[in-house]
Motif scaffolding. Structure first.
Motif, PDB file in Angstrom:
ATOM      1  N   TYR A  12       0.865  -1.118   0.005  1.00 42.53           N
ATOM      2  CA  TYR A  12      -0.040   0.056  -0.004  1.00 42.53           C
ATOM      3  C   TYR A  12       0.962   1.264   0.008  1.00 42.53           C
ATOM      4  N   ALA A  13       0.558   2.517  -0.087  1.00 38.78           N
ATOM      5  CA  ALA A  13       0.953   3.676  -0.210  1.00 38.78           C
ATOM      6  C   ALA A  13       1.818   3.789   0.983  1.00 38.78           C
ATOM      7  N   LEU A  14       2.833   4.575   0.971  1.00 39.30           N
ATOM      8  CA  LEU A  14       3.735   4.964   2.312  1.00 39.30           C
ATOM      9  C   LEU A  14       2.609   6.119   2.770  1.00 39.30           C
ATOM     10  N   THR A  15       2.630   5.904   4.099  1.00 43.23           N
ATOM     11  CA  THR A  15       1.860   7.116   4.872  1.00 43.23           C
ATOM     12  C   THR A  15       2.823   7.716   5.737  1.00 43.23           C
ATOM     13  N   ILE A  16       3.879   7.249   6.081  1.00 42.31           N
ATOM     14  CA  ILE A  16       4.933   8.062   6.789  1.00 42.31           C
ATOM     15  C   ILE A  16       6.225   7.997   5.948  1.00 42.31           C
ATOM     16  N   ASP A  45      -1.642  12.670  27.750  1.00 44.00           N
ATOM     17  CA  ASP A  45      -1.279  12.888  26.390  1.00 44.00           C
ATOM     18  C   ASP A  45      -1.634  11.840  25.412  1.00 44.00           C
ATOM     19  N   TRP A  46      -2.218  10.632  25.948  1.00 43.11           N
ATOM     20  CA  TRP A  46      -2.232   9.350  25.015  1.00 43.11           C
ATOM     21  C   TRP A  46      -3.303   9.664  24.010  1.00 43.11           C
ATOM     22  N   ARG A  47      -4.382  10.388  23.978  1.00 40.72           N
ATOM     23  CA  ARG A  47      -5.383  10.291  23.279  1.00 40.72           C
ATOM     24  C   ARG A  47      -4.986  11.009  21.835  1.00 40.72           C
ATOM     25  N   ARG A  48      -4.209  12.171  21.856  1.00 42.17           N
ATOM     26  CA  ARG A  48      -3.377  12.822  20.811  1.00 42.17           C
ATOM     27  C   ARG A  48      -2.857  12.052  20.280  1.00 42.17           C
ATOM     28  N   LEU A  49      -2.113  11.303  20.850  1.00 48.72           N
ATOM     29  CA  LEU A  49      -0.944  10.125  19.991  1.00 48.72           C
ATOM     30  C   LEU A  49      -1.646   9.289  19.373  1.00 48.72           C
ATOM     31  N   MET A  50      -2.814   8.575  20.058  1.00 46.74           N
ATOM     32  CA  MET A  50      -3.589   7.642  19.333  1.00 46.74           C
ATOM     33  C   MET A  50      -4.268   8.181  18.054  1.00 46.74           C
ATOM     34  N   PRO A  61       1.862  15.846   6.982  1.00 47.46           N
ATOM     35  CA  PRO A  61       1.636  16.797   8.418  1.00 47.46           C
ATOM     36  C   PRO A  61       1.545  15.830   9.541  1.00 47.46           C
ATOM     37  N   ASN A  62       0.656  14.753   9.338  1.00 43.04           N
ATOM     38  CA  ASN A  62       0.191  14.210  10.610  1.00 43.04           C
ATOM     39  C   ASN A  62       1.561  13.786  11.373  1.00 43.04           C
ATOM     40  N   TRP A  63       2.318  13.094  10.559  1.00 45.83           N
ATOM     41  CA  TRP A  63       3.578  12.518  10.912  1.00 45.83           C
ATOM     42  C   TRP A  63       4.466  13.459  11.877  1.00 45.83           C
ATOM     43  N   TYR A  64       4.686  14.508  11.111  1.00 45.06           N
ATOM     44  CA  TYR A  64       5.557  15.579  11.452  1.00 45.06           C
ATOM     45  C   TYR A  64       4.912  16.390  12.722  1.00 45.06           C
ATOM     46  N   LYS A  65       3.831  16.374  12.757  1.00 44.58           N
ATOM     47  CA  LYS A  65       3.300  17.048  13.835  1.00 44.58           C
ATOM     48  C   LYS A  65       3.450  16.229  15.188  1.00 44.58           C
ATOM     49  N   ASP A  66       3.268  15.024  15.156  1.00 45.50           N
ATOM     50  CA  ASP A  66       3.638  14.217  16.386  1.00 45.50           C
ATOM     51  C   ASP A  66       5.074  13.955  16.594  1.00 45.50           C
ATOM     52  N   LEU A  67       5.789  14.240  15.527  1.00 43.96           N
ATOM     53  CA  LEU A  67       7.280  14.039  15.735  1.00 43.96           C
ATOM     54  C   LEU A  67       7.768  15.404  16.411  1.00 43.96           C
ATOM     55  N   GLY A  68       7.275  16.435  16.011  1.00 36.28           N
ATOM     56  CA  GLY A  68       7.432  17.691  16.792  1.00 36.28           C
ATOM     57  C   GLY A  68       7.170  17.623  18.222  1.00 36.28           C
ATOM     58  N   TYR A  69       6.059  16.900  18.505  1.00 38.56           N
ATOM     59  CA  TYR A  69       5.644  17.011  20.029  1.00 38.56           C
ATOM     60  C   TYR A  69       6.716  16.051  20.761  1.00 38.56           C
ATOM     61  N   VAL A 109      23.640  11.687  18.012  1.00 34.12           N
ATOM     62  CA  VAL A 109      22.684  11.708  17.194  1.00 34.12           C
ATOM     63  C   VAL A 109      21.660  12.787  17.213  1.00 34.12           C
ATOM     64  N   SER A 110      21.050  12.925  16.125  1.00 33.63           N
ATOM     65  CA  SER A 110      20.046  14.159  15.921  1.00 33.63           C
ATOM     66  C   SER A 110      19.049  13.912  16.969  1.00 33.63           C
ATOM     67  N   ASP A 111      18.577  15.021  17.028  1.00 31.64           N
ATOM     68  CA  ASP A 111      17.127  15.060  18.103  1.00 31.64           C
ATOM     69  C   ASP A 111      16.079  14.423  17.023  1.00 31.64           C
ATOM     70  N   GLU A 112      15.954  14.821  15.637  1.00 34.93           N
ATOM     71  CA  GLU A 112      14.921  14.167  14.983  1.00 34.93           C
ATOM     72  C   GLU A 112      14.880  12.565  15.064  1.00 34.93           C
ATOM     73  N   LEU A 113      16.322  12.027  14.909  1.00 37.77           N
ATOM     74  CA  LEU A 113      16.545  10.601  14.898  1.00 37.77           C
ATOM     75  C   LEU A 113      15.664   9.914  16.282  1.00 37.77           C
ATOM     76  N   LEU A 114      16.333  10.663  17.292  1.00 37.29           N
ATOM     77  CA  LEU A 114      15.658  10.160  18.840  1.00 37.29           C
ATOM     78  C   LEU A 114      14.261  10.492  18.833  1.00 37.29           C
ATOM     79  N   ALA A 115      13.561  11.378  18.363  1.00 35.52           N
ATOM     80  CA  ALA A 115      12.105  11.434  18.339  1.00 35.52           C
ATOM     81  C   ALA A 115      11.341  10.669  17.350  1.00 35.52           C
ATOM     82  N   THR A 116      12.055  10.484  16.389  1.00 31.71           N
ATOM     83  CA  THR A 116      11.574   9.297  15.292  1.00 31.71           C
ATOM     84  C   THR A 116      11.573   7.816  15.873  1.00 31.71           C
TER      85      THR A 116
END
Length: 397
Positions: free
Chosen positions: A75-79, A158-163, A182-190, A220-227
C-alpha cells in the motif's frame, strides 16, 4: 508452480473474528501465490509456516527496502520512508542499548504493579458508568497507550492525541494522501518538544542523557531520537491494544476459556501465547523485498520482487499446530509468529506478554459475566487499516 492458481487479491477479509476462507486454500494448494495488492502491484503471498519462517529469517528478504522508490508496494507509504525501518537506524550502541532497556519489563520493577493498578482503575470506571460499556475506548486503548507513555517518559494524559495520530499514520491506501506527512511531523514535533524539556524518566530520559554523553559516537540528531520514540509508541500501542480486543472477543465468545483462567491463574502465560497464535489482528502480511533471486518452495522469487508473509496462514498451519481451529491452552509447543521472526522479531515481546497477562487476568476476575452487547457478526471492522480493528467493542457484564 505445480498448479494453476485462482486469482487472489490482497488484503483478505478485514473481519477479525473469523479466519478468511482463502487461507486454507492458499496454504494447502498455493503456499507461494501470486497476488495483486491494493496499489496494483504484484507480490508473492507466503502462507505456510515453514516458508514464512524462511522469509522472516533470511537476510535476503529486506524490510527497510520496502520503502525504496519504485519498488512494488503493499500500500502507499503514509509515513516518511526513513521511518519504515527505524530500528535499523539505531547504529549507535548507546541508542540501541537505551531502546532495549526500555522495552524490558525487568527495567522497571514497579511496572507490573502499575499496570495492574491501571487495569483495575479502568474497570472501576466502566463499572461506575454501568453496562453496556465500550472496551476499546474505555479499556484497551487507554491501558495500552498509558503503558507506552510511561515507557517513553511522557505525560499519560497525552495518550489520546497520540492515538489519533496513529489512526492516520496506519491507514492503508492505494495511493498517498494529503494528510499523511503533516500528521507524522505534527507528532514528531511533539516528541522533540518532550525531549527538549530534559525528561528524566523513560526512553526520552535515557535519550536526554545520551545527548549529554561526551562520547562522539553517541551523538545523534534530535529528529532521529524523536523518530525512534514516536515509532515505538505507534507500533507498540496499536499492536497491544488491537491484540487485547481480539483476545477479549475470543474469551467472551468461549466463556469456558475465561473460566479456566479464573480457576487456574497459572495458565495465563500459555493462554496469552495461544491467543497470540489464534488472533487475526495483524491484518496485513509482513512485507519484504527480495535482495537476490531466492528459491521459495516451488517458486523462484526474483530480486526486487515483493514478498508478503501471511502470519494468519503460518499460525494456522496444521503441520505445526495440530487442530489449529481450536484455542488450546495446553499445546506442548507453540512457536507462533505473532511477533514476527528473524532480525525483526519484536523486541518488546516479553513486555507485550506481561501487558496482556495483567489485563486479561483483571478482566476475567473482575467481570466474570463479561459478554458482547451485540451479536459478534454485528461488530464493525475498520476498513483500510494496518490492523484488523473493531471500531467499538460494546459489552455487558
Amino acid at each position: 508452480m505445480t498448479a494453476v492458481q485462482p486469482e487472489f487479491t490482497f488484503p483478505l477479509d478485514r473481519r477479525g473474528d473469523v479466519l478468511p476462507e482463502e487461507v486454507d486454500l492458499l496454504r494447502e494448494k498455493h503456499p507461494v501465490a501470486r497476488v495483486r495488492t491494493m496499489t496494483g502491484d504484484e507480490a508473492w503471498l507466503v502462507s505456510n509456516y515453514a516458508l514464512a519462517k524462511q522469509v522472516l529469517e533470511d537476510e535476503r528478504f529486506s524490510l527497510k527496502d520496502t520503502a525504496n522508490p519504485g519498488v512494488p508496494r503493499q500500500y502507499a507509504l503514509t509515513i516518511p520512508p526513513e521511518v519504515v525501518d527505524n530500528m535499523g537506524n539505531i547504529n549507535s550502541a548507546g541508542l540501541r542499548d537505551a531502546v532495549m532497556k526500555t522495552l524490558s519489563p525487568r527495567a522497571d520493577r514497579e511496572l507490573a504493579g502499575w499496570l495492574e493498578a491501571q487495569a483495575h482503575r479502568l474497570i472501576d470506571d466502566l463499572v461506575a458508568q454501568g453496562a453496556p460499556g465500550e472496551l476499546r475506548d474505555g479499556f484497551t486503548e487507554p491501558y495500552s497507550a498509558a503503558l507506552h507513555c510511561r515507557l517513553l517518559g511522557i505525560p499519560t494524559d497525552d495518550w489520546r492525541r497520540l492515538m489519533a495520530g496513529i489512526d492516520v499514520a496506519f491507514i492503508t491506501s492505494p495511493k498517498p494522501f494529503e494528510g499523511s506527512t503533516p500528521n507524522w511531523y505534527k507528532d514528531l514535533g511533539y516528541m522533540v518538544e518532550q525531549l527538549n524539556a530534559e525528561p528524566t524518566q523513560g526512553l526520552l530520559g535515557r535519550f536526554a542523557e545520551l545527548r549529554r554523553s561526551p562520547d562522539a559516537a553517541d551523538r545523534v540528531s534530535d529528529e532521529l531520537l524523536a523518530t525512534v520514540a514516536l515509532s515505538l509508541f505507534g507500533a507498540g500501542a496499536v499492536s497491544t491494544s488491537s491484540f487485547l480486543l481480539h483476545a477479549i472477543i475470543h474469551l467472551v465468545e468461549r466463556p469456558e476459556l475465561a473460566e479456566r483462567i479464573r480457576r487456574e491463574p497459572q495458565v495465563i502465560g500459555r493462554a496469552v501465547d495461544e491467543l497470540l497464535r489464534y488472533n487475526l489482528s495483524i491484518g496485513d502480511a509482513l512485507p519484504r523485498i527480495a535482495l537476490a533471486d531466492v528459491r521459495l518452495g516451488e517458486v523462484e522469487v526474483e530480486r526486487g520482487e515483493l514478498v508478503l508473509v501471511l502470519i494468519e496462514g503460518a499460525n494456522n498451519d496444521p503441520e505445526v499446530f495440530p487442530h489449529p481451529e481450536r484455542i488450546d491452552f495446553d499445546r506442548e509447543s507453540n512457536p507462533h509468529l505473532a511477533f514476527g521472526g528473524g532480525r525483526h522479531f519484536c523486541p518488546a515481546s516479553a513486555l507485550g506478554r506481561t501487558h496482556a497477562e495483567i489485563a486479561i487476568t483483571a478482566l476475567v476476575e473482575r467481570l466474570p459475566e463479561l459478554r458482547l452487547a451485540l451479536p459478534v457478526e454485528q461488530l464493525a471492522w475498520r476498513p483500510g487499516f494496518i490492523k484488523r480493528l473493531p471500531e467499538r467493542l460494546p459489552v455487558v457484564w
